[in-house]
Design a protein around this motif. Sequence first.
Motif, mmCIF file in Angstrom:
data_model
loop_
_atom_site.group_PDB
_atom_site.id
_atom_site.type_symbol
_atom_site.label_atom_id
_atom_site.label_comp_id
_atom_site.label_asym_id
_atom_site.label_seq_id
_atom_site.Cartn_x
_atom_site.Cartn_y
_atom_site.Cartn_z
ATOM 1 N N PHE A 83 -86.909 -39.560 -59.739
ATOM 2 C CA PHE A 83 -86.266 -40.262 -60.631
ATOM 3 C C PHE A 83 -86.079 -41.311 -61.492
ATOM 4 O O PHE A 83 -85.585 -41.075 -62.502
ATOM 5 N N VAL A 84 -86.616 -42.187 -60.480
ATOM 6 C CA VAL A 84 -86.597 -43.575 -61.407
ATOM 7 C C VAL A 84 -87.730 -43.479 -62.741
ATOM 8 O O VAL A 84 -87.380 -43.983 -63.665
ATOM 9 N N VAL A 85 -88.403 -43.156 -62.703
ATOM 10 C CA VAL A 85 -89.142 -42.270 -63.650
ATOM 11 C C VAL A 85 -88.953 -41.670 -64.634
ATOM 12 O O VAL A 85 -89.055 -41.940 -65.677
ATOM 13 N N LEU A 86 -88.245 -40.766 -64.040
ATOM 14 C CA LEU A 86 -87.001 -39.373 -65.472
ATOM 15 C C LEU A 86 -86.373 -40.524 -66.053
ATOM 16 O O LEU A 86 -86.052 -40.877 -66.866
ATOM 17 N N ALA A 87 -85.769 -41.352 -65.199
ATOM 18 C CA ALA A 87 -84.653 -42.159 -65.752
ATOM 19 C C ALA A 87 -85.125 -42.942 -67.203
ATOM 20 O O ALA A 87 -84.825 -43.294 -67.518
ATOM 21 N N LEU A 88 -86.339 -43.814 -66.514
ATOM 22 C CA LEU A 88 -86.828 -44.280 -67.983
ATOM 23 C C LEU A 88 -88.052 -44.107 -68.916
ATOM 24 O O LEU A 88 -87.979 -44.547 -69.802
ATOM 25 N N VAL A 89 -88.125 -42.842 -67.884
ATOM 26 C CA VAL A 89 -88.867 -42.352 -69.525
ATOM 27 C C VAL A 89 -87.294 -41.685 -70.599
ATOM 28 O O VAL A 89 -87.873 -42.224 -71.425
ATOM 29 N N TYR A 90 -86.661 -41.150 -70.191
ATOM 30 C CA TYR A 90 -85.312 -40.521 -70.632
ATOM 31 C C TYR A 90 -84.467 -41.569 -71.620
ATOM 32 O O TYR A 90 -84.056 -41.083 -72.625
ATOM 33 N N VAL A 91 -84.353 -42.765 -70.770
ATOM 34 C CA VAL A 91 -83.171 -43.888 -71.446
ATOM 35 C C VAL A 91 -84.352 -44.090 -73.030
ATOM 36 O O VAL A 91 -83.629 -44.932 -73.884
ATOM 37 N N LYS A 92 -85.964 -44.613 -72.608
ATOM 38 C CA LYS A 92 -86.550 -45.795 -73.486
ATOM 39 C C LYS A 92 -87.303 -44.511 -74.595
ATOM 40 O O LYS A 92 -88.098 -44.723 -75.018
ATOM 41 N N ARG A 93 -87.173 -43.281 -74.218
ATOM 42 C CA ARG A 93 -87.813 -42.571 -75.180
ATOM 43 C C ARG A 93 -88.009 -42.785 -76.813
ATOM 44 O O ARG A 93 -88.802 -42.503 -77.131
ATOM 45 N N ASP A 94 -87.098 -43.187 -77.055
ATOM 46 C CA ASP A 94 -87.192 -43.155 -78.838
ATOM 47 C C ASP A 94 -86.987 -43.881 -78.967
ATOM 48 O O ASP A 94 -87.687 -44.187 -80.238
ATOM 49 N N GLU A 95 -87.295 -45.426 -78.350
ATOM 50 C CA GLU A 95 -87.614 -46.972 -79.182
ATOM 51 C C GLU A 95 -89.485 -46.476 -79.057
ATOM 52 O O GLU A 95 -90.409 -45.661 -78.428
ATOM 53 N N GLU A 96 -89.907 -47.252 -80.248
ATOM 54 C CA GLU A 96 -91.191 -47.464 -80.555
ATOM 55 C C GLU A 96 -91.275 -47.887 -80.047
ATOM 56 O O GLU A 96 -93.276 -48.244 -79.949
ATOM 57 N N ARG A 97 -90.917 -49.397 -79.161
ATOM 58 C CA ARG A 97 -92.097 -49.829 -78.675
ATOM 59 C C ARG A 97 -92.026 -49.732 -76.913
ATOM 60 O O ARG A 97 -90.003 -51.038 -76.612
ATOM 61 N N VAL A 98 -91.957 -50.380 -75.902
ATOM 62 C CA VAL A 98 -91.756 -50.342 -74.809
ATOM 63 C C VAL A 98 -92.418 -51.134 -73.601
ATOM 64 O O VAL A 98 -93.441 -52.027 -74.274
ATOM 65 N N ASP A 99 -91.592 -52.265 -72.726
ATOM 66 C CA ASP A 99 -91.806 -53.658 -72.486
ATOM 67 C C ASP A 99 -93.055 -53.266 -71.290
ATOM 68 O O ASP A 99 -93.279 -52.460 -70.894
ATOM 69 N N LYS A 100 -94.390 -54.230 -71.724
ATOM 70 C CA LYS A 100 -95.452 -53.820 -70.508
ATOM 71 C C LYS A 100 -94.851 -53.593 -69.720
ATOM 72 O O LYS A 100 -95.887 -52.936 -68.925
ATOM 73 N N ALA A 101 -94.358 -54.015 -68.544
ATOM 74 C CA ALA A 101 -93.622 -54.787 -67.446
ATOM 75 C C ALA A 101 -93.208 -52.729 -66.918
ATOM 76 O O ALA A 101 -93.406 -52.045 -66.455
ATOM 77 N N LEU A 102 -92.341 -52.827 -67.362
ATOM 78 C CA LEU A 102 -91.648 -51.456 -67.307
ATOM 79 C C LEU A 102 -92.719 -50.035 -67.717
ATOM 80 O O LEU A 102 -92.592 -49.563 -67.048
#
Length: 117
Positions: A79-98
């Motif tokens: 659920f944590v993985v899915l939430a992170l990927v779903y929320v940030k799926r449209d961003e061009e760049r994702v923070d390295k730590a995330l």
Amino acid sequence: MDVLISVFLGLHIIGIASLLGGFLTQMKAMGAGTARFVPAMLHGALTMLVTGVLLVGFREMDGGTVDNIKIGVKLAVLFVVLALVYVKRDEERVDKALFGAVGGLTMANVFIAVLWH
């Protein structure tokens, strides 16, 4: 029932491969700070969720036992993985730590499945 369980286990592994493969293909971009969550990662996580829930149901219908604590931990991590990927799926760049956290949690989920007896 064994064939049905085997088919869905295969689909579950394909979901893991999609999520982890999407992460691994972005490793070089992660080093450059340009990594992003590709659609394969979201689809893999969703596949893992659906097939995992069905596998638990099939195993119980077949009279087998399920370690509910293990399944609960794996579900929480997913659920944590899915939430992170779903929320940030449209961003061009994702923070390295995330981005690294998603890969680490995915690998942790694999090791929980394999090593927790």
